[in-house]
Write an enzyme that holds these catalytic residues in place. Sequence first.
Site, mmCIF file in Angstrom:
data_model
loop_
_atom_site.group_PDB
_atom_site.id
_atom_site.type_symbol
_atom_site.label_atom_id
_atom_site.label_comp_id
_atom_site.label_asym_id
_atom_site.label_seq_id
_atom_site.Cartn_x
_atom_site.Cartn_y
_atom_site.Cartn_z
ATOM 1 N N ASP A 226 8.074 -107.848 -77.636
ATOM 2 C CA ASP A 226 9.087 -107.095 -76.908
ATOM 3 C C ASP A 226 9.662 -106.269 -78.033
ATOM 4 O O ASP A 226 10.412 -106.540 -78.681
ATOM 5 C CB ASP A 226 10.206 -108.152 -76.387
ATOM 6 C CG ASP A 226 9.480 -108.659 -75.236
ATOM 7 O OD1 ASP A 226 8.700 -108.352 -74.543
ATOM 8 O OD2 ASP A 226 9.895 -110.057 -74.999
ATOM 9 N N ASP B 31 5.377 -108.499 -83.448
ATOM 10 C CA ASP B 31 6.278 -108.827 -82.713
ATOM 11 C C ASP B 31 5.932 -108.183 -81.188
ATOM 12 O O ASP B 31 4.889 -107.481 -81.374
ATOM 13 C CB ASP B 31 7.723 -108.100 -83.017
ATOM 14 C CG ASP B 31 8.698 -108.543 -81.764
ATOM 15 O OD1 ASP B 31 8.850 -109.592 -81.288
ATOM 16 O OD2 ASP B 31 9.245 -107.319 -81.524
#
Length: 227
Positions: free
Chosen positions: A12, A10
Amino acid sequence: MMQPRLVIFDVDGTLSDSQGHILAAMADAFAAVGQPLPPRAVVLSIVGLSLEVAIARLAPDLSPAEHTAMIAGYRAGFRSRREAGGVAATPLYPGIREVVEGLAAQPHTVLGIATGKSMRGLEALLDGHGLRRHFVTMQVADHHPSKPHPSMLMTAMADTGIGPERSVMIGDTSFDMDMARAAGMAGIAVGWGYHPARELGSATMHVATAAELPGAVDAVLDGMTAA
């Protein structure tokens, strides 16, 4: 010879700390329809979702037209701040660069990304930090349903020819861990992101620092003892 393995990150809350930009851009989104910004914890709870889904969740009582205006306001605000602040405004978390570069240097490890960001935003972030070359497959919100739908991970595996038993998702939110489970792969939850540990119960393993990630990947995918 070790079998190939796929490590998907991922962005953020996992690779980079984008909360300043996210909160400011979301304030722009709500201002576009004359509404106050929800509390910080509420806004950060939707990080990882595609923007359209996040906006609808944060403002369920507003109309589709108002949601469209909010999305435009968010994108304009985020883009202007990114252009003004540069890469320094979205720093990598401590130790993340070393982890990415170390994993990328392993002949049997293939790196990917699955993020709720747009491709434009992702490329700007990775290019700013000089990391784009390390990622073989990059799956973004432009081309997939929002997390936790497993489409991003299924496409990453199809791109690389590596199956779920040799793949792992690394993320900071319940959306990441639920997506991993839906795709049939392991999930490693990081402790420095935007969702509290109590919401990450579906993770295969938890880590508190970036330095623990390489050992966790080995433990999950190769049955080796994590350092």
